[in-house]
Design an enzyme around this catalytic site. Structure first.
Site, PDB file in Angstrom:
ATOM      1  N   SER A 200      25.177  68.358  34.285  1.00 11.37           N
ATOM      2  CA  SER A 200      26.302  69.037  34.425  1.00 11.37           C
ATOM      3  C   SER A 200      27.420  68.891  33.353  1.00 11.37           C
ATOM      4  O   SER A 200      28.059  69.862  32.981  1.00 11.37           O
ATOM      5  CB  SER A 200      26.929  68.837  35.840  1.00 11.37           C
ATOM      6  OG  SER A 200      26.127  69.234  36.998  1.00 11.37           O
TER       7      SER A 200
ATOM      8  N   ARG B 242      16.444  60.976  34.498  1.00 11.81           N
ATOM      9  CA  ARG B 242      16.344  61.725  33.276  1.00 11.81           C
ATOM     10  C   ARG B 242      15.771  60.494  32.334  1.00 11.81           C
ATOM     11  O   ARG B 242      15.123  60.057  32.477  1.00 11.81           O
ATOM     12  CB  ARG B 242      17.611  62.326  32.829  1.00 11.81           C
ATOM     13  CG  ARG B 242      17.817  63.759  33.666  1.00 11.81           C
ATOM     14  CD  ARG B 242      18.969  64.158  33.319  1.00 11.81           C
ATOM     15  NE  ARG B 242      20.004  63.366  34.070  1.00 11.81           N
ATOM     16  CZ  ARG B 242      21.167  63.350  34.584  1.00 11.81           C
ATOM     17  NH1 ARG B 242      21.850  64.597  33.938  1.00 11.81           N
ATOM     18  NH2 ARG B 242      22.074  62.945  35.103  1.00 11.81           N
TER      19      ARG B 242
ATOM     20  N   HIS C  43      18.767  70.052  38.783  1.00  8.17           N
ATOM     21  CA  HIS C  43      18.945  69.885  40.263  1.00  8.17           C
ATOM     22  C   HIS C  43      18.059  70.519  40.960  1.00  8.17           C
ATOM     23  O   HIS C  43      17.255  69.991  41.877  1.00  8.17           O
ATOM     24  CB  HIS C  43      20.274  70.043  40.727  1.00  8.17           C
ATOM     25  CG  HIS C  43      21.508  69.216  40.059  1.00  8.17           C
ATOM     26  ND1 HIS C  43      22.436  69.725  39.467  1.00  8.17           N
ATOM     27  CD2 HIS C  43      21.540  67.825  39.863  1.00  8.17           C
ATOM     28  CE1 HIS C  43      23.308  68.827  38.803  1.00  8.17           C
ATOM     29  NE2 HIS C  43      22.832  67.704  39.310  1.00  8.17           N
TER      30      HIS C  43
ATOM     31  N   LYS D 273      38.952  62.236  41.655  1.00  7.01           N
ATOM     32  CA  LYS D 273      38.393  62.705  40.480  1.00  7.01           C
ATOM     33  C   LYS D 273      38.597  64.127  40.440  1.00  7.01           C
ATOM     34  O   LYS D 273      38.526  65.074  41.085  1.00  7.01           O
ATOM     35  CB  LYS D 273      36.911  62.240  40.719  1.00  7.01           C
ATOM     36  CG  LYS D 273      36.557  60.867  40.293  1.00  7.01           C
ATOM     37  CD  LYS D 273      35.167  60.731  39.716  1.00  7.01           C
ATOM     38  CE  LYS D 273      34.747  59.358  39.439  1.00  7.01           C
ATOM     39  NZ  LYS D 273      33.311  59.470  39.756  1.00  7.01           N
TER      40      LYS D 273
END
Ligand code: ADP
Length: 163
Positions: A130, A92, A18, A42
């Site tokens: 993450s 990515r 990030h 969530k």
């Protein structure tokens, strides 16, 4: 007119991947808003507040062009409310592409004035996510070098506490 971009994500927690995107984006935009976009139902490891504090801590508070905020609402509405017109995302692997493509298209449909801009990850951060970092750290693996030291310490504290 100022070029303002919004970089949304979970940032649970912020990683060096990030940070790479943020640092490079600051060369392209006049202002950058790092947005902790969250879904109240969530589950996450860090609270929204903890994630924002960590982002501010690791990026330093001196960069006046960088802002940290949170929102649980519609992203394009948030972007316009801040006078921005760019959503910034990092890419990515090819596996990111399909989801990102769909998100970019729906956001464009929701508001045609908002463009999504992608930056390719720096090659060192290709496999840094993450989720993988949390998984490795939770099992006692070292994630040193993939996250800033402040995040490393917080991850260790969380998982030691949970043991
Ligand atoms: P993650 O996918 O790691 O859980 P987020 O949901 O917080 O991360 O992602 C926010 C944005 O940052 C997304 O556009 C995501 O593709 C991008 N991103 C995440 N990790 C990296 C990385 N290592 N390199 C480049 N971009 C990344």
């Amino acid at each position: 007119m100022k070029k303002i971009a919004v970089y949304p994500g979970s940032f649970d927690p912020i990683t060096n991947g990030h940070i790479d995107i943020i640092t490079r984006a600051l060369r392209m935009f006049d202002e950058l808003i790092v947005l902790v976009a969250y879904n109240p139902v969530k589950t996450s490891l860090f609270t929204v507040e903890e994630r924002m504090v960590l982002i501010r801590d690791v990026l330093g508070r001196d960069e006046q062009r960088l802002h940290v905020d949170c929102s649980a609402g519609l992203l394009v509405d948030y972007v316009r409310s801040r006078g921005a017109n760019v959503i910034l995302r990092g890419l990515r692997a090819v596996s990111d592409f399909e989801y990102e493509f769909q998100m970019a298209l729906i956001n464009r449909r929701l508001n045609r004035d908002v463009e999504t801009v992608f930056l390719m990850t720096g090659y060192q951060w290709f496999y840094t996510s993450s989720n993988l970092i949390k998984e490795a750290a939770s099992l006692g693996g070292s994630v040193e070098g993939l996250v800033p030291d402040a995040v490393l310490a917080r991850l260790q504290a969380k998982y030691n506490h949970q043991k």
